[in-house]
Design a protein around this motif. Structure first.
Motif, PDB file in Angstrom:
ATOM      1  N   SER A 113     -30.272 -52.280  -2.968  1.00 27.95           N
ATOM      2  CA  SER A 113     -31.689 -51.604  -2.358  1.00 27.95           C
ATOM      3  C   SER A 113     -30.909 -51.275  -0.814  1.00 27.95           C
ATOM      4  O   SER A 113     -30.576 -52.296  -0.285  1.00 27.95           O
ATOM      5  N   GLY A 114     -31.250 -50.026  -0.438  1.00 30.04           N
ATOM      6  CA  GLY A 114     -30.906 -49.856   0.769  1.00 30.04           C
ATOM      7  C   GLY A 114     -29.488 -49.078   0.900  1.00 30.04           C
ATOM      8  O   GLY A 114     -29.432 -48.607   1.944  1.00 30.04           O
TER       9      GLY A 114
ATOM     10  N   LEU B 203     -39.553 -39.941  -0.007  1.00 25.61           N
ATOM     11  CA  LEU B 203     -40.393 -41.153  -0.252  1.00 25.61           C
ATOM     12  C   LEU B 203     -39.263 -42.249  -0.722  1.00 25.61           C
ATOM     13  O   LEU B 203     -39.566 -43.255  -0.101  1.00 25.61           O
ATOM     14  N   TRP B 204     -38.502 -42.173  -1.567  1.00 29.02           N
ATOM     15  CA  TRP B 204     -37.584 -43.210  -2.275  1.00 29.02           C
ATOM     16  C   TRP B 204     -36.685 -43.725  -0.981  1.00 29.02           C
ATOM     17  O   TRP B 204     -36.678 -44.848  -0.612  1.00 29.02           O
ATOM     18  N   PRO B 205     -36.036 -42.820  -0.054  1.00 28.30           N
ATOM     19  CA  PRO B 205     -35.483 -43.427   1.186  1.00 28.30           C
ATOM     20  C   PRO B 205     -36.223 -44.003   2.009  1.00 28.30           C
ATOM     21  O   PRO B 205     -35.834 -44.968   2.671  1.00 28.30           O
ATOM     22  N   LEU B 206     -37.544 -43.625   2.253  1.00 34.19           N
ATOM     23  CA  LEU B 206     -38.064 -44.224   3.327  1.00 34.19           C
ATOM     24  C   LEU B 206     -38.515 -45.459   2.817  1.00 34.19           C
ATOM     25  O   LEU B 206     -38.702 -46.601   3.715  1.00 34.19           O
TER      26      LEU B 206
ATOM     27  N   VAL C   8     -34.787 -47.597   2.569  1.00 37.53           N
ATOM     28  CA  VAL C   8     -33.581 -47.743   3.643  1.00 37.53           C
ATOM     29  C   VAL C   8     -34.189 -48.345   4.664  1.00 37.53           C
ATOM     30  O   VAL C   8     -35.229 -47.818   5.219  1.00 37.53           O
ATOM     31  N   SER C   9     -33.647 -49.450   5.320  1.00 38.26           N
ATOM     32  CA  SER C   9     -33.991 -49.953   6.629  1.00 38.26           C
ATOM     33  C   SER C   9     -33.020 -50.039   7.724  1.00 38.26           C
ATOM     34  O   SER C   9     -33.565 -49.787   8.674  1.00 38.26           O
ATOM     35  N   ASN C  10     -31.843 -49.762   7.336  1.00 29.34           N
ATOM     36  CA  ASN C  10     -30.821 -49.385   8.237  1.00 29.34           C
ATOM     37  C   ASN C  10     -30.750 -47.681   8.728  1.00 29.34           C
ATOM     38  O   ASN C  10     -30.595 -47.198   7.773  1.00 29.34           O
ATOM     39  N   ARG C  11     -30.992 -47.565   9.926  1.00 29.72           N
ATOM     40  CA  ARG C  11     -30.926 -46.270  10.261  1.00 29.72           C
ATOM     41  C   ARG C  11     -29.752 -45.570   9.966  1.00 29.72           C
ATOM     42  O   ARG C  11     -29.465 -44.231   9.839  1.00 29.72           O
TER      43      ARG C  11
ATOM     44  N   VAL D 215     -31.658 -37.011   5.858  1.00 27.67           N
ATOM     45  CA  VAL D 215     -32.228 -35.994   6.596  1.00 27.67           C
ATOM     46  C   VAL D 215     -33.657 -35.862   6.761  1.00 27.67           C
ATOM     47  O   VAL D 215     -34.135 -35.626   7.771  1.00 27.67           O
ATOM     48  N   GLN D 216     -34.253 -35.944   5.697  1.00 25.31           N
ATOM     49  CA  GLN D 216     -35.674 -35.799   5.575  1.00 25.31           C
ATOM     50  C   GLN D 216     -36.261 -36.803   6.367  1.00 25.31           C
ATOM     51  O   GLN D 216     -37.407 -36.514   7.219  1.00 25.31           O
ATOM     52  N   VAL D 217     -36.128 -37.980   6.170  1.00 25.16           N
ATOM     53  CA  VAL D 217     -36.550 -38.977   6.812  1.00 25.16           C
ATOM     54  C   VAL D 217     -36.266 -39.104   8.568  1.00 25.16           C
ATOM     55  O   VAL D 217     -37.187 -39.410   9.223  1.00 25.16           O
TER      56      VAL D 217
END
Length: 294
Positions: free
Chosen positions: A155-156, A229-232, A235-238, A243-245
């Motif tokens: 995950s992430g 939505l899925w990366p948001l 993913v917690s690491n910047r 790009v969308q987030v």
């Protein structure tokens, strides 16, 4: 004065009008069509042109609806590219979109090969359930996918972003329909030549499917590039964000809403999909033309 020329050959009479006069008549008949298309193009391009204009302005100019080119373009570039590191987000999105597009193309080819050229019990039942997944949006299964990727420890990561989306019912259906319309004797000829199923797929089916493959790659690349939505959620690491987030982070700063950098970031983020479409425009259009003819 109009000049008409009449000739007779083998008992057939033909009449021709000078070419400039025919062109003028055709233009007079289609002027309303050209006018309508020009208006549609102007309306379609207006939001993009306005976004380009706003990308050069500061908040005050945008709020006052100033239609002149602003002086904040370089400052907005610095905010987008350096302060918010949009370039890193775009690299992550490009890697993710390429992996998803290639993975879905490969699994779609294999699924189409199995559904058309293999005979196994329950083949139509399996194909029916594949089609059922077309009516299930990703949001329905997103929590289950999150639990699976978390339990697997991916995950992430880029693997967690891409592996759950490497199979596509759309790709399976598209290649199944395409392979079903190819001559049936191709498989028999390949078997007589001693080719195994993978050799038959790579040497015969893939060269006959470049147009469909190009259309699918464009669609799936856009799907991966626009994923939000899925990366948001995962993913917690910047540094691993997409790009969308990343564009969402341009909406707020210490000064409040940032319209110029947001518009500029959206314009920059639209460049890779446009380049992919231009590179694959010909097979993309031919692929849809083939699907329409079928």
């Amino acid at each position: 004065m109009a000049v008409n020329v009449t000739t007779e050959a083998d008992g057939v009479a033909t009449s021709s009008t000078p070419r400039p006069r025919r062109v003028a008549k055709r233009r007079r008949r289609t002027w309303h069509l050209h006018l309508t298309l020009s208006i549609i193009c102007a309306v379609s391009c207006a939001p993009v042109l306005y976004a380009i204009l706003v990308s050069t302005q500061n908040n005050a100019q945008m709020i006052n609806f100033d239609l002149t080119i602003g002086e904040s373009f370089l400052a907005n570039i610095n905010t987008v590219w350096n302060d918010r590191a949009l370039g890193g987000y775009m690299i992550n999105s490009a890697i993710m979109a390429v992996i998803i597009a290639v993975g879905k193309s490969i699994t779609g080819l294999l699924a189409g090969l199995a559904f058309v050229y293999f005979r196994f019990p329950g083949r139509w039942i399996v194909f029916f359930f594949v089609l059922v997944t077309l009516m299930m949006p990703t949001e329905i299964s997103i929590l289950a996918l999150f639990e699976v990727t978390y339990d697997l420890g991916i995950s992430g990561s880029m693997a967690g972003l891409t592996i759950p989306f490497l199979a596509s019912a759309t790709a399976a259906f598209l290649f199944r329909q395409h392979f079903a319309n190819l001559p049936a004797n191709l498989s028999e000829a390949a078997q007589l030549d001693g080719a195994n199923p993978i050799q038959f797929l790579v040497r015969i089916l893939v060269p006959l499917s470049w147009n469909v493959l190009g259309a699918l790659i464009v669609i799936e690349f856009l799907y991966g590039w626009n994923m939000y939505l899925w990366p948001l959620l995962t993913v917690s690491n910047r540094d691993n964000q997409v790009v969308q987030v990343g564009l969402a982070t341009l909406q707020q700063s210490g000064e409040g809403q940032m319209y110029g950098p947001l518009m500029l970031g959206a314009l920059i983020a639209s460049i890779p999909p446009i380049l992919v479409f231009l590179a694959l425009q010909r097979p993309f259009m031919r692929g849809f033309a083939m699907a329409r003819d079928k």
